[in-house]
Design a protein around this motif. Structure first.
Motif, PDB file in Angstrom:
ATOM      1  N   PRO A  98       0.796  -1.231   0.000  1.00 42.55           N
ATOM      2  CA  PRO A  98       0.000   0.000   0.000  1.00 42.55           C
ATOM      3  C   PRO A  98       0.829   1.282   0.000  1.00 42.55           C
ATOM      4  N   SER A  99       1.931   1.295   0.747  1.00 44.63           N
ATOM      5  CA  SER A  99       2.744   2.522   0.796  1.00 44.63           C
ATOM      6  C   SER A  99       3.394   2.814  -0.552  1.00 44.63           C
ATOM      7  N   TYR A 100       3.831   1.770  -1.259  1.00 39.17           N
ATOM      8  CA  TYR A 100       4.446   1.966  -2.570  1.00 39.17           C
ATOM      9  C   TYR A 100       3.380   2.320  -3.617  1.00 39.17           C
ATOM     10  N   LYS A 101       2.207   1.688  -3.511  1.00 40.74           N
ATOM     11  CA  LYS A 101       1.114   2.017  -4.428  1.00 40.74           C
ATOM     12  C   LYS A 101       0.695   3.473  -4.268  1.00 40.74           C
ATOM     13  N   ALA A 102       0.692   3.945  -3.016  1.00 32.44           N
ATOM     14  CA  ALA A 102       0.331   5.345  -2.756  1.00 32.44           C
ATOM     15  C   ALA A 102       1.350   6.292  -3.368  1.00 32.44           C
ATOM     16  N   MET A 103       2.632   5.912  -3.310  1.00 35.24           N
ATOM     17  CA  MET A 103       3.657   6.736  -3.928  1.00 35.24           C
ATOM     18  C   MET A 103       3.491   6.787  -5.439  1.00 35.24           C
ATOM     19  N   LEU A 104       3.154   5.643  -6.029  1.00 32.47           N
ATOM     20  CA  LEU A 104       2.926   5.595  -7.483  1.00 32.47           C
ATOM     21  C   LEU A 104       1.787   6.525  -7.884  1.00 32.47           C
ATOM     22  N   GLU A 105       0.727   6.505  -7.075  1.00 31.06           N
ATOM     23  CA  GLU A 105      -0.432   7.343  -7.380  1.00 31.06           C
ATOM     24  C   GLU A 105      -0.103   8.822  -7.207  1.00 31.06           C
ATOM     25  N   MET A 106       0.680   9.146  -6.157  1.00 27.29           N
ATOM     26  CA  MET A 106       1.050  10.541  -5.923  1.00 27.29           C
ATOM     27  C   MET A 106       1.939  11.062  -7.043  1.00 27.29           C
TER      28      MET A 106
ATOM     29  N   MET B 169      10.804   6.388  -8.846  1.00 33.14           N
ATOM     30  CA  MET B 169      10.747   7.033  -7.544  1.00 33.14           C
ATOM     31  C   MET B 169      10.477   5.994  -6.451  1.00 33.14           C
ATOM     32  N   VAL B 170       9.557   5.073  -6.736  1.00 32.85           N
ATOM     33  CA  VAL B 170       9.263   4.003  -5.777  1.00 32.85           C
ATOM     34  C   VAL B 170      10.465   3.073  -5.635  1.00 32.85           C
ATOM     35  N   GLN B 171      11.137   2.792  -6.743  1.00 32.55           N
ATOM     36  CA  GLN B 171      12.324   1.933  -6.680  1.00 32.55           C
ATOM     37  C   GLN B 171      13.416   2.565  -5.821  1.00 32.55           C
ATOM     38  N   ALA B 172      13.565   3.875  -5.920  1.00 30.07           N
ATOM     39  CA  ALA B 172      14.558   4.567  -5.101  1.00 30.07           C
ATOM     40  C   ALA B 172      14.189   4.484  -3.621  1.00 30.07           C
TER      41      ALA B 172
ATOM     42  N   SER C 282       2.826   0.925   9.306  1.00 28.38           N
ATOM     43  CA  SER C 282       2.041  -0.274   8.961  1.00 28.38           C
ATOM     44  C   SER C 282       2.927  -1.504   8.751  1.00 28.38           C
ATOM     45  N   LYS C 283       4.133  -1.446   9.309  1.00 29.54           N
ATOM     46  CA  LYS C 283       5.111  -2.533   9.194  1.00 29.54           C
ATOM     47  C   LYS C 283       5.433  -2.873   7.737  1.00 29.54           C
ATOM     48  N   GLU C 284       5.440  -1.830   6.913  1.00 30.74           N
ATOM     49  CA  GLU C 284       5.888  -1.980   5.533  1.00 30.74           C
ATOM     50  C   GLU C 284       7.308  -1.419   5.431  1.00 30.74           C
ATOM     51  N   GLY C 285       7.741  -1.069   4.227  1.00 29.12           N
ATOM     52  CA  GLY C 285       9.059  -0.470   4.065  1.00 29.12           C
ATOM     53  C   GLY C 285      10.167  -1.338   4.626  1.00 29.12           C
ATOM     54  N   ILE C 286      10.943  -0.786   5.530  1.00 25.73           N
ATOM     55  CA  ILE C 286      12.088  -1.509   6.115  1.00 25.73           C
ATOM     56  C   ILE C 286      11.646  -2.816   6.755  1.00 25.73           C
ATOM     57  N   ILE C 287      10.527  -2.761   7.481  1.00 25.84           N
ATOM     58  CA  ILE C 287      10.087  -3.941   8.239  1.00 25.84           C
ATOM     59  C   ILE C 287       9.685  -5.072   7.295  1.00 25.84           C
ATOM     60  N   TRP C 288       9.063  -4.731   6.172  1.00 19.65           N
ATOM     61  CA  TRP C 288       8.701  -5.764   5.182  1.00 19.65           C
ATOM     62  C   TRP C 288       9.951  -6.514   4.733  1.00 19.65           C
TER      63      TRP C 288
END
Length: 289
Positions: free
Chosen positions: A183-191, A200-203, A236-242
């Motif tokens: 969800p956090s990466y999808k939100a970045m794509l939409e923004m 940008m999401v890959q970075a 939401s335990k995404e990003g680093i935690i994922w």
């Protein structure tokens, strides 16, 4: 005598009024993932039992930075000095100079002159480094050097493979997985909808994966790793935690998310479940930069 008693009563009433005002307008409030208010002691107990704790900060918020230092000190005591610190605000190519300073080989003046420090380092992050120095704790620089995140964003993932081995040692092993459905990466794509949004999401993912990699590289069983990063990297335990859980799903991870609201007296629905604990701060709180 009656006059003195009246003054005393007025003073007591004034103090009570100030105390009530402070309770009605607190500087922060802690909540659990269900939106229930909790006190600091209860949060501390849960954090003490973890392998890795993430403090997701708002970079320019003084309450976040004050609580980070308080938490570092209390976890140090609770875990009998078995504490490792790490942070996004240092990039991996600063680890050498950071170690040289913490081991007493170079002066703080030389360290601050040569390391890549954030603009608010002296007010917000230096106290954490001073604490690590005082207690002789390891402090891990976890973030990918910004030039490589920038390179990926501008020229694509394949350009990272052209770097030499010394450069590649400063980031997560290549190639690395990216789940664009998070969800956090999808939100970045939409923004960012449009040219360059996927890169940008890959970075962002390169930063997340690199921080996870160096946390795992330096994590030690029986110790607690306390990591400081922007809230978006661990919400939401995404990003680093994922990324951490892909490598080791058995890790006991607790995350603190930081949010700002007009009122802190009740956690807004959209801010629930961002973390095991949510640090809620008034929107009008002073910023550090």
């Amino acid at each position: 005598m009656r006059f003195k008693n009246s003054l005393f009563i007025i003073l007591i009433l004034s103090l009570l009024n100030n105390a009530l005002s402070a309770q009605e307008n607190p500087a922060y409030q802690l909540y659990n993932e269900k939106g229930k208010a909790v006190d600091y002691g209860k949060m501390l107990k849960k954090l003490t039992e973890a392998d890795i704790v993430f403090f997701g900060e708002l970079h320019d918020n003084p309450i976040c930075h004050w609580l980070q230092l308080e938490l570092s000190q209390d976890l140090y005591e609770a875990r009998d000095s078995q504490l490792i610190l790490g942070a996004e605000f240092f990039e991996t190519d600063d680890q050498l100079i950071l170690d040289e300073f913490l081991s007493g080989l170079i002066s703080e003046k030389n360290f601050e002159k040569e390391a890549k420090l954030w603009p608010n380092y002296s007010t917000d992050y230096r106290p954490l480094i001073q604490f690590a120095n005082e207690k002789q704790l390891p402090f891990i620089a976890t973030n990918v050097p910004r030039r490589y995140a920038s390179l990926l964003y501008k020229k694509g993932m394949e350009t990272l493979e052209k770097l030499n081995n010394e450069a590649k040692a400063l980031m997560t092993p290549l190639p690395f997985e990216i789940d664009m459905e998070l969800p956090s990466y999808k939100a970045m794509l939409e923004m960012g909808a449009g040219h360059g949004s996927e890169q940008m999401v890959q970075a962002q993912a390169l930063k997340d994966a690199t921080m996870a990699h160096f946390i795992l590289e330096n994590f030690e069983p029986q110790k607690l790793f306390l990591h400081f990063n922007g809230a978006y990297h661990s919400n939401s335990k995404e990003g680093i935690i994922w990324y951490l859980l892909q490598e080791n799903p058995d890790l006991k991870i607790v995350n603190i998310a930081s949010v700002m609201q007009e009122s802190v007296m009740e956690l807004e629905e959209g801010n629930q479940a961002l973390g095991d604990f949510i640090l809620c701060i008034p929107e009008n709180m002073t910023r550090t930069h």
